[in-house]
Design an enzyme around this catalytic site. Structure first.
Site, mmCIF file in Angstrom:
data_model
loop_
_atom_site.group_PDB
_atom_site.id
_atom_site.type_symbol
_atom_site.label_atom_id
_atom_site.label_comp_id
_atom_site.label_asym_id
_atom_site.label_seq_id
_atom_site.Cartn_x
_atom_site.Cartn_y
_atom_site.Cartn_z
ATOM 1 N N ASP A 66 -0.632 -1.537 1.823
ATOM 2 C CA ASP A 66 -0.852 -2.078 0.488
ATOM 3 C C ASP A 66 -2.073 -2.988 0.445
ATOM 4 O O ASP A 66 -2.687 -3.156 -0.617
ATOM 5 C CB ASP A 66 0.404 -2.837 0.013
ATOM 6 N N ARG A 74 -12.517 -1.395 -2.262
ATOM 7 C CA ARG A 74 -13.661 -2.307 -2.425
ATOM 8 C C ARG A 74 -14.842 -1.905 -1.544
ATOM 9 O O ARG A 74 -15.991 -1.883 -1.988
ATOM 10 C CB ARG A 74 -13.239 -3.751 -2.131
ATOM 11 N N ASP A 87 -1.281 1.728 -7.503
ATOM 12 C CA ASP A 87 -0.939 0.758 -6.458
ATOM 13 C C ASP A 87 0.298 -0.059 -6.863
ATOM 14 O O ASP A 87 1.298 -0.125 -6.136
ATOM 15 C CB ASP A 87 -2.173 -0.152 -6.260
ATOM 16 N N ASP A 91 4.180 0.292 -5.511
ATOM 17 C CA ASP A 91 4.779 -0.893 -4.863
ATOM 18 C C ASP A 91 6.248 -1.020 -5.263
ATOM 19 O O ASP A 91 7.091 -1.441 -4.470
ATOM 20 C CB ASP A 91 4.053 -2.186 -5.288
HETATM 21 C C1 LIG Z 1 11.326 -18.813 -0.867
HETATM 22 C C2 LIG Z 1 10.244 -17.991 -0.318
HETATM 23 C C3 LIG Z 1 10.141 -18.156 1.143
HETATM 24 C C4 LIG Z 1 8.958 -17.451 1.634
HETATM 25 C C5 LIG Z 1 8.855 -17.495 3.107
HETATM 26 C C6 LIG Z 1 8.133 -16.270 3.505
HETATM 27 C C7 LIG Z 1 7.748 -16.227 4.898
HETATM 28 C C8 LIG Z 1 6.763 -15.117 4.990
HETATM 29 C C9 LIG Z 1 5.916 -15.233 6.131
HETATM 30 C C10 LIG Z 1 4.805 -14.545 6.278
HETATM 31 C C11 LIG Z 1 4.251 -13.666 5.231
HETATM 32 C C12 LIG Z 1 3.300 -12.693 5.814
HETATM 33 C C13 LIG Z 1 3.110 -11.549 4.842
HETATM 34 C C14 LIG Z 1 1.855 -10.865 5.006
HETATM 35 C C15 LIG Z 1 0.897 -11.320 3.929
HETATM 36 C C16 LIG Z 1 0.233 -10.218 3.262
HETATM 37 C C17 LIG Z 1 -0.609 -10.794 2.186
HETATM 38 C C18 LIG Z 1 -1.480 -9.775 1.621
HETATM 39 O O1 LIG Z 1 -2.284 -9.186 2.256
HETATM 40 O O2 LIG Z 1 -1.322 -9.552 0.321
HETATM 41 C C19 LIG Z 1 -2.164 -8.590 -0.262
HETATM 42 C C20 LIG Z 1 -1.478 -7.260 -0.274
HETATM 43 C C21 LIG Z 1 -2.122 -6.362 -1.309
HETATM 44 O O3 LIG Z 1 -2.097 -6.958 -2.585
HETATM 45 P P1 LIG Z 1 -2.744 -6.214 -3.852
HETATM 46 O O4 LIG Z 1 -2.210 -4.826 -3.930
HETATM 47 O O5 LIG Z 1 -2.598 -7.079 -5.020
HETATM 48 O O6 LIG Z 1 -4.306 -6.252 -3.474
HETATM 49 P P2 LIG Z 1 -5.284 -5.206 -2.814
HETATM 50 O O7 LIG Z 1 -6.134 -5.934 -1.863
HETATM 51 O O8 LIG Z 1 -4.583 -3.997 -2.282
HETATM 52 O O9 LIG Z 1 -6.183 -4.778 -4.063
HETATM 53 C C22 LIG Z 1 -5.651 -4.097 -5.179
HETATM 54 C C23 LIG Z 1 -6.837 -3.584 -5.977
HETATM 55 O O10 LIG Z 1 -7.517 -2.590 -5.239
HETATM 56 C C24 LIG Z 1 -7.925 -1.531 -6.099
HETATM 57 N N1 LIG Z 1 -7.254 -0.263 -5.709
HETATM 58 C C25 LIG Z 1 -6.137 -0.278 -4.931
HETATM 59 C C26 LIG Z 1 -5.528 0.917 -4.603
HETATM 60 C C27 LIG Z 1 -6.069 2.116 -5.065
HETATM 61 N N2 LIG Z 1 -5.498 3.296 -4.784
HETATM 62 N N3 LIG Z 1 -7.176 2.109 -5.841
HETATM 63 C C28 LIG Z 1 -7.777 0.932 -6.164
HETATM 64 O O11 LIG Z 1 -8.783 0.962 -6.889
HETATM 65 C C29 LIG Z 1 -7.594 -1.956 -7.498
HETATM 66 O O12 LIG Z 1 -8.693 -2.667 -8.021
HETATM 67 C C30 LIG Z 1 -6.424 -2.910 -7.267
HETATM 68 O O13 LIG Z 1 -6.295 -3.830 -8.309
HETATM 69 O O14 LIG Z 1 -0.127 -7.529 -0.571
HETATM 70 C C31 LIG Z 1 0.954 -7.138 -0.056
HETATM 71 O O15 LIG Z 1 1.823 -7.322 -0.808
HETATM 72 C C32 LIG Z 1 1.146 -6.585 1.300
HETATM 73 C C33 LIG Z 1 2.580 -6.732 1.650
HETATM 74 C C34 LIG Z 1 2.708 -6.913 3.090
HETATM 75 C C35 LIG Z 1 4.134 -7.030 3.488
HETATM 76 C C36 LIG Z 1 4.209 -7.486 4.893
HETATM 77 C C37 LIG Z 1 5.521 -7.180 5.513
HETATM 78 C C38 LIG Z 1 5.573 -7.946 6.795
HETATM 79 C C39 LIG Z 1 6.868 -7.742 7.481
HETATM 80 C C40 LIG Z 1 7.259 -8.518 8.472
HETATM 81 C C41 LIG Z 1 6.444 -9.659 8.934
HETATM 82 C C42 LIG Z 1 7.258 -10.698 9.648
HETATM 83 C C43 LIG Z 1 6.756 -12.056 9.297
HETATM 84 C C44 LIG Z 1 7.566 -13.130 9.907
HETATM 85 C C45 LIG Z 1 8.046 -14.080 8.864
HETATM 86 C C46 LIG Z 1 8.819 -15.202 9.464
HETATM 87 C C47 LIG Z 1 9.549 -15.961 8.394
HETATM 88 C C48 LIG Z 1 10.419 -17.002 8.945
HETATM 89 O O1 LIG Z 2 3.955 -10.020 -8.668
HETATM 90 P P1 LIG Z 2 4.302 -9.928 -7.222
HETATM 91 O O2 LIG Z 2 5.420 -8.960 -7.030
HETATM 92 O O3 LIG Z 2 4.487 -11.210 -6.557
HETATM 93 O O4 LIG Z 2 3.010 -9.284 -6.478
HETATM 94 C C1 LIG Z 2 2.267 -8.252 -7.089
HETATM 95 C C2 LIG Z 2 2.692 -6.919 -6.597
HETATM 96 O O5 LIG Z 2 4.051 -6.747 -6.723
HETATM 97 C C3 LIG Z 2 1.946 -5.848 -7.369
HETATM 98 O O6 LIG Z 2 2.416 -4.585 -7.048
HETATM 99 C C4 LIG Z 2 0.474 -5.961 -7.048
HETATM 100 O O7 LIG Z 2 -0.255 -4.948 -7.677
HETATM 101 C C5 LIG Z 2 -0.003 -7.311 -7.459
HETATM 102 O O8 LIG Z 2 -1.363 -7.469 -7.150
HETATM 103 C C6 LIG Z 2 0.813 -8.423 -6.818
HETATM 104 O O9 LIG Z 2 0.559 -8.521 -5.442
#
Ligand SMILES: CCCCCCCC/C=C\CCCCCCCC(=O)OC[C@H](COP(=O)(O)OP(=O)(O)OC[C@H]1O[C@@H](n2ccc(N)nc2=O)[C@H](O)[C@@H]1O)OC(=O)CCCCCCC/C=C\CCCCCCCC
Ligand SMILES: O=P([O-])([O-])O[C@@H]1[C@@H](O)[C@H](O)[C@@H](O)[C@H](O)[C@@H]1O
Length: 220
Positions: A66, A74, A87, A91
Site C-alpha cells: 500500500d 510518484r 487504492d 484498502d
Molecule cells: C490507539 C492506537 C494505538 C496505535 C499503536 C500502534 C502501534 C503501531 C506501530 C507501528 C506502526 C507501523 C506501521 C507502518 C507504518 C506505515 C505507514 C505508511 O507507510 O503509511 C502509508 C501507507 C500508504 O498510504 P496511502 O495509500 O495514503 O499513500 P501512498 O503513498 O500509497 O500514496 C497514495 C497516492 O498514490 C497515488 N496512486 C496510488 C496507487 C495507484 N494505483 N495509483 C496512484 O496513482 C495516488 O495519488 C494516491 O493518492 O499506508 C499504509 O496504510 C500502509 C499500511 C501498512 C500496514 C503495516 C502492517 C504492519 C504489520 C505489523 C507490524 C508490526 C509492528 C509492531 C507494532 C508493535 C506495537 C506494540
Molecule cells: O483514513 P485512514 O483509514 O486512517 O487511512 C486512509 C486509508 O484508509 C485510505 O485507504 C488511504 O487511501 C488514505 O490515504 C489513508 O491512509
C-alpha cells in the site's frame, strides 16, 4: 499516531523496490491489485487454518504494497485520480479480509468473545476512512485522529502474530481488538469534530429552500 511518524521512513525504504518496478515498467495499479490479492489470500488461507504466525508475516509484507504503489506512482509520474480511488477502495477489501479472517479463526476456536470483537472491528474500523472520504468530498481535510490505518493494521497483525510466535494469551488479543474498536470510534469522532469546526451550522448549499417536492401546499 505512530504510523504517521513512520510514513517518511517507510516511503524511503520503498524507494528501492519501487525503482526496480518502475525500471521493469510495472505500473502502480498492478502493485495495488497484487498487494490486495496477496492480503486477501494470505488472510483467508492461513489465519482460519490456525497459521497465525506465517499469515501475519505474509500480511505484513503485502500490506506494505500500500505504500509501494504510491511510491511507484510518484516515481514514474503516473499518479492518477483513478489510482487514488482504486487504492483507497481496495484498502477496504484488505481491511475486511484481515479482521474477517481473524473472526473466522475465532469462530473455529469456539471463541465467541473474539468473534464478536473482530466483527465489530471490521464494521467500526470502516467508519474511520468513511469519515475522511465524506469530509474530503465536502472539501475538508479530516485525515487526523489517533489511529489511522497503519496503526490499526500494525496493532491487529502484530497482536495476532504474538499469540503464536510469543505464546501471548488470546485474552491479550481480545484486549487489543477492544482497544482498536475504541480507537476507531475515537478517531471517527475526532474527524467529525473537524467537519463540525469547518461548517458549524452552515446550511447545506445543495438543498433548495422551500417546501419538499410533492409536499402539500401550505394551508391558508
Ligand atoms: C490507539 C492506537 C494505538 C496505535 C499503536 C500502534 C502501534 C503501531 C506501530 C507501528 C506502526 C507501523 C506501521 C507502518 C507504518 C506505515 C505507514 C505508511 O507507510 O503509511 C502509508 C501507507 C500508504 O498510504 P496511502 O495509500 O495514503 O499513500 P501512498 O503513498 O500509497 O500514496 C497514495 C497516492 O498514490 C497515488 N496512486 C496510488 C496507487 C495507484 N494505483 N495509483 C496512484 O496513482 C495516488 O495519488 C494516491 O493518492 O499506508 C499504509 O496504510 C500502509 C499500511 C501498512 C500496514 C503495516 C502492517 C504492519 C504489520 C505489523 C507490524 C508490526 C509492528 C509492531 C507494532 C508493535 C506495537 C506494540
Ligand atoms: O483514513 P485512514 O483509514 O486512517 O487511512 C486512509 C486509508 O484508509 C485510505 O485507504 C488511504 O487511501 C488514505 O490515504 C489513508 O491512509
Amino acid at each position: 499516531m505512530i504510523a504517521r511518524r513512520l510514513r517518511g521512513v517507510v516511503r524511503a525504504v520503498m524507494l528501492v523496490p519501487a525503482r526496480g518496478l518502475v525500471a521493469l515498467g510495472v505500473g502502480p495499479d498492478v502493485v495495488t491489485v497484487v498487494g490486495t490479492l496477496g492480503v486477501v489470500v494470505s488472510a483467508f488461507v492461513f489465519w482460519p487454518a490456525g497459521r497465525l504466525e506465517l499469515g501475519a508475516w505474509l500480511l505484513f509484507a503485502f500490506a506494505m504494497f500500500d505504500s509501494l504503489d504510491g511510491t511507484v506512482a510518484r516515481l514514474s509520474g503516473r499518479s492518477t485520480r483513478w489510482g487514488a480511488f482504486l487504492d483507497s477502495t481496495l484498502d477496504r477489501v484488505a481491511d475486511a479480509s484481515i479482521f474477517g479472517a481473524l473472526a473466522i479463526w475465532f469462530h473455529l476456536q469456539g471463541d465467541t468473545t473474539g468473534l464478536v470483537l473482530a466483527v465489530l472491528v471490521v464494521g467500526f474500523g470502516a467508519l474511520v476512512p468513511y469519515a475522511r472520504a465524506k469530509a474530503e468530498s465536502m472539501g475538508v481535510d479530516a485525515s487526523n485522529g489517533i489511529a489511522e490505518r497503519g496503526d490499526r493494521l500494525a496493532l491487529g497483525i502484530f497482536a495476532t502474530w504474538s499469540v503464536q510466535a510469543l505464546g501471548v494469551p488470546v485474552a491479550v488479543l481480545h484486549g487489543v481488538l477492544a482497544l482498536l474498536l475504541l480507537a476507531s470510534v475515537v478517531t471517527t469522532a475526532q474527524r467529525a469534530v473537524r467537519v463540525l469546526q469547518a461548517f458549524g451550522t452552515e446550511p447545506d448549499p445543495r438543498v433548495v429552500p422551500g417546501p419538499a417536492p410533492g409536499a402539500a401546499p401550505p394551508r391558508r
